[in-house]
Design an enzyme around this catalytic site. Structure first.
Site, mmCIF file in Angstrom:
data_model
loop_
_atom_site.group_PDB
_atom_site.id
_atom_site.type_symbol
_atom_site.label_atom_id
_atom_site.label_comp_id
_atom_site.label_asym_id
_atom_site.label_seq_id
_atom_site.Cartn_x
_atom_site.Cartn_y
_atom_site.Cartn_z
ATOM 1 C CG ASP A 464 9.636 13.029 -21.044
ATOM 2 O OD1 ASP A 464 9.817 13.880 -21.928
ATOM 3 O OD2 ASP A 464 8.897 12.032 -21.183
ATOM 4 C CG ASP A 534 6.826 10.780 -27.705
ATOM 5 O OD1 ASP A 534 7.808 10.215 -27.180
ATOM 6 O OD2 ASP A 534 6.093 11.581 -27.091
HETATM 7 C C1 GLA Z 1 6.671 11.850 -23.277
HETATM 8 C C2 GLA Z 1 7.779 10.964 -23.786
HETATM 9 C C3 GLA Z 1 7.311 9.542 -23.905
HETATM 10 C C4 GLA Z 1 6.821 9.057 -22.564
HETATM 11 C C5 GLA Z 1 5.752 9.988 -22.053
HETATM 12 C C6 GLA Z 1 5.357 9.658 -20.628
HETATM 13 O O1 GLA Z 1 5.658 11.974 -24.224
HETATM 14 O O2 GLA Z 1 8.263 11.440 -25.000
HETATM 15 O O3 GLA Z 1 8.356 8.721 -24.362
HETATM 16 O O4 GLA Z 1 7.882 8.982 -21.664
HETATM 17 O O5 GLA Z 1 6.159 11.348 -22.056
HETATM 18 O O6 GLA Z 1 4.357 10.458 -20.163
#
Ligand code: GLA
Length: 733
Positions: A464, A534
């Site tokens: 990430d 997301d």
């Molecule tokens: C980001 C990612 C999510 C998740 C969060 C965790 O927003 O896009 O899918 O992994 O971080 O903190």
């Protein structure tokens, strides 16, 4: 016919000498030609890009085409946009390039053409590269810039490539958006002036605009007809695409690293390599260009591009930061019982002195939080083994929080402007590590390496990146080289990725960046897939996945079934529809299974089993987009067809609901008109089979007429709702 074909092949690979000085260079793919003029001692020009030319057309081209400079430079053409602008050591701001040679060579099964240019006066050199493959209709082009001047040369503008596009009714398709709304498609006619598509995030470059575009040359773009040029800049950092339309016959398209705040001081003999621009051309519309990109991506760009992906459950929307041993075990048991193959533990598992309870601490401290996971990762791996599935884990290696042991030990490792208070990101404490610094590169490599060394059974990493570069300042680069920050960050990132891939070639790695922030061909050689967004709301995903599919294949697009009401839009979408949308990408789940009813679990179990039967068609097949959700016809539809055209999967999603609405009957595409296909509905919830279930139709009939699809599901009264969707498998008889 045969002879002509062979001759074309020959010509494609060769340089044609026409006259004493004029030298025609033809860069070929199976279906396309890019024709250049590169006479030694003369100007480097582009004559043609489009469908593959015959020998006769090739030889007549010099006389018929208006040549455009193939890599325009600044100084003696001041009023127009250029690809390259520099300041020589002596202060001269001009360039004048001439061809000094052309070289053809092979690299594996790829063919390389290199046109070498030199300034007429200065020892300043540009090599323009073109790379093609025998099995993909994509031309990769980039430049290598170097000099032997006494003093350094400052690069003020340094596009990877330039493409002239003949004016007419040319339409641009491009993607834009924001967090939770990535990949929104815009299509517009090109008009006079400058169209600039750019990114300045520093870390992630596809949340907002995308570094990929398509040009429809024959008016308003169509999915399956018309000539379309596609262009994708293969870069993970800041970029700028410019389309200038002024007073001549061409739209002038430039693509490369964004030069803003990035002037680059090039030392003598240092080679500055610009990122590749991938070009494609199709006369089968936007979908045709997409198929070209997808095929090239699977065969040559994307990590493990031809290996079907596992069906997974990710813990994020199910438990967020609430990670614990029994919870993970329960989720693993649930996904295994539904037929899934992999469980991914997301954020919240790490931190010792500062345990990760929310997003305000611990990034950088990649040790297990023993309070949450007393049996450690060993315990989780043992659980996964017990349930017969693989295990994956979330990390955010390029980042730290100021509340972390890492930051306490290495405050000099983060991006920060001198004399300034640091601007903080997510959770009010997040900071970006300085990947220009080799010590930081070692650390970031170590995040993955330490995990993989200790736990080699880890199958999947979700990588990430949840912060932009908010502070322009490298504590590693010299004060004179601060403008190299963005470029050096991404060089550092790529070096780390290369080290990881060299040591762990089989690991599956997802590029996530607050959702779809890293959907680009700069990262994909090292990553197997990306998290599209997301936002997991099925209705909005139809729009996002539609746009994203212009450039990226389904195998790379992670698409998960999540809870209702949805956690981002709060929309309640029935499970059947959520499944039918997720099944058009790389299927996964992102939900707390223990909150699902037995009936819901059965539906998912069935969907997973059916997805396994179509996985190779979706992930390795050819896309044909049929009805766009952006056209607001109340329905969206697309299909994937196996390369042999013996199998296909057709998707139909209703996108609006009004009483007595009239939806178009959707014609299929991409089938073999002469083959017979048996129709079988997947994920069926209706009480009765559809009228066409089990019937056999010719490809010709399906492509001319499609099937008459009911607008609502035939279900018990209490189950009726405003959504309808359909997935149909076509099998050759
Ligand atoms: C980001 C990612 C999510 C998740 C969060 C965790 O927003 O896009 O899918 O992994 O971080 O903190």
């Amino acid at each position: 016919m045969k002879v002509k074909k062979r001759l074309n092949l020959l010509l494609g690979a060769l340089l044609l000498s026409v006259g004493a000085t004029a030298q025609q260079v033809c860069v070929s793919t199976p279906q396309t030609s890019l024709v250049l003029s590169a006479p030694v001692g003369g100007e480097f020009k582009q004559l043609y890009y489009g469908t593959k030319l015959t020998a006769a057309d090739l030889s007549a081209l010099d006389a018929t085409e208006t040549a455009q400079n193939a890599y325009p430079v600044y100084g003696l053409t001041c009023p127009t946009e250029v690809a390259l602008a520099v300041k020589h050591g002596d202060g001269n701001m001009t360039l004048q390039m001439e061809v000094v040679g052309v070289e053809n060579r092979t690299e594996g099964n790829a063919s390389l053409t290199v046109v070498s240019l030199k300034d007429k006066i200065y020892p300043f050199f540009v090599d323009v590269y073109y790379k093609t493959y025998p099995d993909a209709d994509v031309i990769e082009t980039w430049t290598e810039i170097r000099h032997q001047e006494k003093k350094p040369v400052v690069l003020n503008q340094f596009s990877s490539a330039y493409l002239p596009i003949r004016r007419g009714n040319v339409w641009l398709s491009h993607l834009s958006g924001s967090w939770a709304n990535e990949g929104y498609l815009t299509q517009e006619a090109l008009t006079p002036g400058m169209q600039v598509i750019k990114n300045k995030d520093g870390v992630r470059n596809s949340h907002t605009d995308h570094a990929e575009v398509m040009f429809a040359l024959d008016g308003q773009p169509q999915e399956n007809t018309g000539r379309v040029i596609g262009a994708a800049l293969c870069y993970s950092g800041n970029y700028k695409l410019r389309i200038e339309t002024h007073d001549d016959e061409y739209h002038h398209f430039f693509a490369g690293i964004n030069e803003e705040n990035s002037a680059y001081t090039l030392k003598k003999d240092e080679v500055f390599r610009t990122p590749e621009l991938a070009l494609t051309y199709s006369d089968e519309g936007l979908s045709g260009s997409s198929r070209n990109f997808h095929r090239w991506a699977r065969l040559h760009k994307l990590a493990h591009g031809t290996t079907p992906r596992k069906i997974l459950l990710n813990s994020w929307e199910g438990v967020y930061f609430d990670i614990n041993q029994t919870g993970m075990d329960q989720m693993m048991a649930d996904i295994a019982s539904m037929g899934g193959e992999l469980f991914v533990m997301d954020d919240g598992w790490f931190g010792d002195k500062y345990p990760r309870k929310n997003d305000s601490s611990s990034l950088g401290d990649w040790v297990v939080d023993k309070n949450k996971l007393p049996n450690g990762i060993e315990g989780l791996l043992a659980d996964a083994k017990k349930h017969g599935i693989k295990f994956g884990i979330w990390v955010e290696p390029e980042m730290a929080n100021t509340t972390s042991e890492l930051f306490e030990q290495h405050p000099d490792w983060v991006l920060k402007a001198p004399q300034r208070d640091i601007v903080l990101g997510r959770g009010g404490t997040q900071v970006v590590l300085d990947l220009a610094n080799p010590a930081v590169q070692d650390f970031v490599f170590g995040v993955v390496d330490n995990l993989m060394t200790a736990y080699p059974e880890i199958d999947y990493i979700k990588w990430d990146a949840n912060m932009s570069t908010l502070n322009h300042g490298s504590q590693y680069l010299t004060k004179d080289n601060q403008s190299h920050l963005y470029i050096e960050f991404h060089r550092g990132f790529e070096k780390v990725c290369q080290r990881i891939r060299a040591k762990y070639p089989d690991l599956t790695i997802q590029a996530c960046a607050s959702g779809g922030g890293r959907a680009n061909y700069g990262v994909l050689p090292y990553f197997d897939e990306f998290w599209v967004s997301d936002n997991t709301d099925a209705l909005q995903r139809i729009y996002m996945q539609w746009g994203t599919s212009y450039f990226f294949p389904a195998i790379a697009m992670a698409s998960h079934i999540s809870a209702a009401p949805n956690h981002q839009t709060f929309r309640t979408v029935p499970l059947k529809y959520r499944i039918d949308v997720a099944m058009s990408g790389r299927l996964g789940m992102e939900i707390q299974p223990k909150n699902m009813t037995d009936e819901e679990k059965t539906l998912c179990k069935n969907a997973i089993a059916e997805y396994k039967s179509i996985r190779s068609i979706v992930q390795l097949g050819d896309i044909y987009r049929l009805v766009s959700p952006y056209d607001k016809q109340g329905v969206a539809s697309l299909m994937y067809v196996a390369p042999e055209k013996d199998k296909a999967v057709f998707y139909w999603w209703k996108t609006e609901h009004f009483c007595n609405q009239h939806l178009p009957r959707v014609k299929m595409a991409g089938l073999d008109p002469n083959k017979q296909y048996r129709v079988h509905e997947l994920n069926r919830i209706d009480n009765k089979p559809l009228n066409f279930e089990g019937k056999v139709y010719s490809g010709a009939y399906l492509m001319a007429n499609g099937l008459e699809i009911p607008y609502t599901h035939n279900v018990d009264y209490h189950k009726l709702n405003d959504y309808a969707s359909l997935v149909i498998l076509l099998n050759e008889e």
